[in-house]
Design an enzyme around this catalytic site. Structure first.
Site, short mmCIF file in Angstrom:
data_model
loop_
_atom_site.label_atom_id
_atom_site.label_comp_id
_atom_site.label_asym_id
_atom_site.label_seq_id
_atom_site.Cartn_x
_atom_site.Cartn_y
_atom_site.Cartn_z
N ARG A 79 0.46 -1.14 -0.04
CA ARG A 79 -0.37 0.21 -0.08
C ARG A 79 0.82 1.01 0.18
O ARG A 79 2.34 1.51 1.03
CB ARG A 79 -0.90 -0.10 1.25
CG ARG A 79 -1.49 1.43 1.49
CD ARG A 79 -2.77 1.47 0.39
NE ARG A 79 -3.68 2.97 0.11
CZ ARG A 79 -4.20 3.34 1.66
NH1 ARG A 79 -5.01 1.71 1.80
NH2 ARG A 79 -5.02 4.08 1.35
N ARG A 89 -4.66 0.91 -5.65
CA ARG A 89 -4.83 0.27 -4.30
C ARG A 89 -4.54 -1.15 -4.06
O ARG A 89 -5.19 -1.68 -4.77
CB ARG A 89 -5.72 0.51 -3.34
CG ARG A 89 -6.58 1.88 -3.32
CD ARG A 89 -5.91 2.34 -1.98
NE ARG A 89 -6.55 3.59 -1.12
CZ ARG A 89 -6.22 4.69 -1.75
NH1 ARG A 89 -4.53 5.02 -2.28
NH2 ARG A 89 -6.92 5.43 -0.91
N ASP A 92 -6.73 -2.01 -0.05
CA ASP A 92 -7.52 -1.19 0.78
C ASP A 92 -8.28 -2.29 2.19
O ASP A 92 -9.21 -2.28 1.58
CB ASP A 92 -7.85 -0.46 0.66
CG ASP A 92 -8.84 1.32 1.02
OD1 ASP A 92 -7.89 1.55 1.97
OD2 ASP A 92 -9.72 1.76 0.28
N ASP A 94 -10.49 -0.68 5.01
CA ASP A 94 -11.42 0.38 5.68
C ASP A 94 -11.93 -0.53 7.21
O ASP A 94 -12.86 -1.11 6.75
CB ASP A 94 -12.28 0.77 5.02
CG ASP A 94 -11.90 1.84 4.44
OD1 ASP A 94 -9.93 2.20 3.84
OD2 ASP A 94 -11.81 2.34 2.32
#
Length: 161
Positions: A79, A89, A92, A94
């Site tokens: 990343r 990306r 990712d 989240d």
């Protein structure tokens, strides 16, 4: 134990990175509940399509430890954080929800605002946590998805080989 929901996305070597992200999360947190994987066009920039899904798991780790673990997994998978916010990306991860915690700190907002804004977050979350209620609005994620304006939010399911 706290139930946590994490969004996973990748548009660089998507299949490899999604699989690697899932394996790393299992290694850290054990059993995962996973939504289907959805493909979508990138949001806010031009690039390769994304694969996205949401996973849920239980943990005794505090919210900041979970956040650090997610960032560490992202970093180990290449990343890059120095580019623009909306960019390609490798991986990712989240943090979307951490139990019933409402938090607004620099770099960590829960529930994550994208839940209400992006189909690639809301649909897979509604799929695995449809009866949970959004902590700020009170509607279930299933109800939120049913009322979501999907204009400009094209998604289609993907089955990894």
């Amino acid at each position: 134990m706290t139930r946590v929901y994490v969004g996973i996305g990748s548009n660089i070597q998507r299949e490899h990175n999604v699989r690697a992200g899932l394996a790393a999360l299992r290694e850290h947190y054990g059993e995962l509940t996973a939504s289907a994987i959805y493909e979508s066009k990138p949001f806010g920039f031009t690039g390769n399509n994304f694969y996205n899904l949401v996973v849920g798991f239980d943990t005794d780790a505090d919210v900041h430890a979970v956040s650090r673990t997610l960032q560490g997994i992202e970093d180990r998978h290449g990343r890059v954080r120095s580019g623009p916010r909306y960019s390609s990306r490798t991986l990712d991860l989240d943090l979307l929800l951490y139990g019933d915690l409402i938090l607004n700190e620099s770099g960590l907002v829960l529930p994550r605002p994208e839940i209400l804004k992006q189909a690639f977050v809301l649909l897979p979350l509604a799929e695995i946590a449809g009866q949970l209620r959004h902590l700020l609005g009170g509607q279930t994620y299933e109800e939120l998805w049913q009322g979501f304006d999907q204009t400009g939010h094209e998604l289609w399911p993907v089955i990894l080989k």
